[in-house]
Scaffold this motif. Structure first.
Motif, mmCIF file in Angstrom:
data_model
loop_
_atom_site.group_PDB
_atom_site.id
_atom_site.type_symbol
_atom_site.label_atom_id
_atom_site.label_comp_id
_atom_site.label_asym_id
_atom_site.label_seq_id
_atom_site.Cartn_x
_atom_site.Cartn_y
_atom_site.Cartn_z
ATOM 1 N N GLY A 83 41.597 52.904 50.544
ATOM 2 C CA GLY A 83 41.691 54.167 49.825
ATOM 3 C C GLY A 83 42.418 54.115 48.504
ATOM 4 N N THR A 84 42.759 52.920 48.055
ATOM 5 C CA THR A 84 43.420 52.749 46.769
ATOM 6 C C THR A 84 42.785 51.557 46.073
ATOM 7 O OG1 THR A 84 45.595 52.673 45.687
ATOM 8 C CG2 THR A 84 45.319 51.287 47.625
ATOM 9 N N SER A 85 43.093 51.355 44.803
ATOM 10 C CA SER A 85 42.417 50.313 44.036
ATOM 11 C C SER A 85 42.674 48.923 44.610
ATOM 12 C CB SER A 85 42.850 50.359 42.570
ATOM 13 O OG SER A 85 44.166 49.876 42.431
ATOM 14 N N SER A 86 41.725 48.035 44.359
ATOM 15 C CA SER A 86 41.860 46.663 44.846
ATOM 16 C C SER A 86 43.076 45.979 44.213
ATOM 17 C CB SER A 86 40.574 45.877 44.586
ATOM 18 O OG SER A 86 40.186 45.942 43.229
ATOM 19 N N LEU A 87 43.396 46.318 42.957
ATOM 20 C CA LEU A 87 44.592 45.750 42.333
ATOM 21 C C LEU A 87 45.853 46.257 43.026
ATOM 22 C CD1 LEU A 87 45.689 43.915 40.062
ATOM 23 C CD2 LEU A 87 45.844 45.964 38.635
ATOM 24 N N ALA A 88 45.887 47.552 43.369
ATOM 25 C CA ALA A 88 47.053 48.107 44.060
ATOM 26 C C ALA A 88 47.261 47.431 45.407
ATOM 27 C CB ALA A 88 46.904 49.616 44.250
ATOM 28 N N VAL A 89 46.186 47.217 46.142
ATOM 29 C CA VAL A 89 46.305 46.575 47.457
ATOM 30 C C VAL A 89 46.846 45.163 47.305
ATOM 31 C CG1 VAL A 89 45.035 45.768 49.485
ATOM 32 C CG2 VAL A 89 44.497 48.001 48.490
ATOM 33 N N GLY A 90 46.276 44.414 46.379
ATOM 34 C CA GLY A 90 46.768 43.057 46.149
ATOM 35 C C GLY A 90 48.216 43.041 45.699
ATOM 36 N N GLN A 91 48.577 43.973 44.811
ATOM 37 C CA GLN A 91 49.940 44.023 44.295
ATOM 38 C C GLN A 91 50.941 44.425 45.372
ATOM 39 O OE1 GLN A 91 50.933 42.739 41.594
ATOM 40 N NE2 GLN A 91 53.052 43.396 41.661
ATOM 41 N N LEU A 92 50.569 45.343 46.232
ATOM 42 C CA LEU A 92 51.451 45.749 47.337
ATOM 43 C C LEU A 92 51.874 44.527 48.142
ATOM 44 C CD1 LEU A 92 52.752 47.936 49.178
ATOM 45 C CD2 LEU A 92 50.579 47.950 50.428
ATOM 46 N N TRP A 93 50.911 43.701 48.495
ATOM 47 C CA TRP A 93 51.235 42.528 49.315
ATOM 48 C C TRP A 93 51.953 41.457 48.508
ATOM 49 C CZ3 TRP A 93 51.790 43.481 54.046
ATOM 50 C CH2 TRP A 93 51.060 44.510 54.625
ATOM 51 N N ARG A 94 51.632 41.302 47.198
ATOM 52 C CA ARG A 94 52.393 40.360 46.369
ATOM 53 C C ARG A 94 53.853 40.763 46.327
ATOM 54 N NH1 ARG A 94 47.517 39.946 43.561
ATOM 55 N NH2 ARG A 94 47.840 41.855 42.387
ATOM 56 N N GLU A 95 54.104 42.078 46.172
ATOM 57 C CA GLU A 95 55.496 42.557 46.121
ATOM 58 C C GLU A 95 56.211 42.357 47.454
ATOM 59 O OE1 GLU A 95 55.483 46.571 44.563
ATOM 60 O OE2 GLU A 95 54.637 45.903 42.657
ATOM 61 N N ARG A 96 55.462 42.256 48.524
ATOM 62 C CA ARG A 96 56.045 42.004 49.848
ATOM 63 C C ARG A 96 56.141 40.514 50.160
ATOM 64 N NH1 ARG A 96 53.212 46.748 53.554
ATOM 65 N NH2 ARG A 96 54.296 48.486 52.538
ATOM 66 N N GLY A 97 55.748 39.677 49.203
ATOM 67 C CA GLY A 97 55.899 38.243 49.355
ATOM 68 C C GLY A 97 54.791 37.551 50.137
ATOM 69 N N THR A 98 53.643 38.183 50.224
ATOM 70 C CA THR A 98 52.524 37.582 50.947
ATOM 71 C C THR A 98 51.226 37.953 50.229
ATOM 72 O OG1 THR A 98 51.511 37.287 53.133
ATOM 73 C CG2 THR A 98 52.306 39.510 52.602
ATOM 74 N N THR A 99 50.118 37.808 50.894
ATOM 75 C CA THR A 99 48.841 38.196 50.319
ATOM 76 C C THR A 99 48.125 39.148 51.260
ATOM 77 O OG1 THR A 99 47.556 36.426 51.355
ATOM 78 C CG2 THR A 99 48.592 35.929 49.208
ATOM 79 N N PHE A 100 47.179 39.900 50.708
ATOM 80 C CA PHE A 100 46.365 40.788 51.523
ATOM 81 C C PHE A 100 45.631 39.998 52.600
ATOM 82 C CE2 PHE A 100 42.138 42.724 52.218
ATOM 83 C CZ PHE A 100 42.532 43.910 52.811
ATOM 84 N N ALA A 101 45.067 38.856 52.224
ATOM 85 C CA ALA A 101 44.321 38.034 53.186
ATOM 86 C C ALA A 101 45.205 37.629 54.357
ATOM 87 C CB ALA A 101 43.733 36.814 52.498
ATOM 88 N N GLN A 102 46.445 37.204 54.076
ATOM 89 C CA GLN A 102 47.356 36.805 55.148
ATOM 90 C C GLN A 102 47.787 38.008 55.972
ATOM 91 O OE1 GLN A 102 50.249 34.936 52.612
ATOM 92 N NE2 GLN A 102 49.561 32.876 53.166
#
Length: 160
Positions: A83-102
């Motif tokens: 429900g949010t942009s693909s960049l936001a999703v990727g960035q959320l997980w980068r900021e949490r120290g991981t990746t969306f895929a993981q």
């Protein structure tokens, strides 16, 4: 990360870009706006605009390839799921120290939290479609969609 907006900045930008409505004609106009911006800058991209699950507009410019179409489908799946942009999703997980895929355990051949797909949001309704670009570095893909949405809002006087 250097060059990446924060998750909060991306979400705030999405809130600013909400439309009053989104018809098939709006989807076509937004697609043409994306195409015109890409052509003006000579960008080797594919563009895609959907209303709900229906692909209303798709075009591929010289220098793009079928791989870009695959990236579009993968980015759209992330936006439809989250429900949010693909960049936001990727960035959320980068900021949490991981990746969306993981973090998601979703098949990376079907889902890509790479920038370039932005939900089309109607004020008071929520997500009603997507606008996607593939072919540039992910932040640039995202910024091109944002430019087109801003131009669409300005041209349509579509602020609610």
């Amino acid at each position: 990360m250097d060059g990446y907006p924060s998750f909060e900045e991306i979400v705030a930008e999405e809130a600013e870009l909400q439309l009053a409505s989104f018809t098939h004609e709006d989807a076509l106009a937004l697609g043409m706006r994306l195409l015109d911006l890409a052509r003006a800058d000579g960008l080797p991209v594919a563009v895609d605009v959907r209303k709900g699950a229906q692909q209303v507009f798709h075009a591929a410019l010289p220098g793009s390839s079928a791989d870009n179409d695959s990236w579009i489908r993968r980015k759209v799946r992330v936006v439809e799921r989250c429900g949010t942009s693909s960049l936001a999703v990727g960035q959320l997980w980068r900021e949490r120290g991981t990746t969306f895929a993981q973090a998601s355990s979703l098949d990376p051949t079907r889902f890509a939290a790479a920038g370039g797909c932005v939900p089309v949001l109607v004020r008071g309704v929520g997500p009603v479609g997507t606008a996607t670009v593939s072919g540039l570095p992910e932040v640039e893909d995202h910024r091109l969609v944002v430019r087109a949405l801003r131009a669409h809002l300005a041209a349509a006087g579509n602020r609610a």
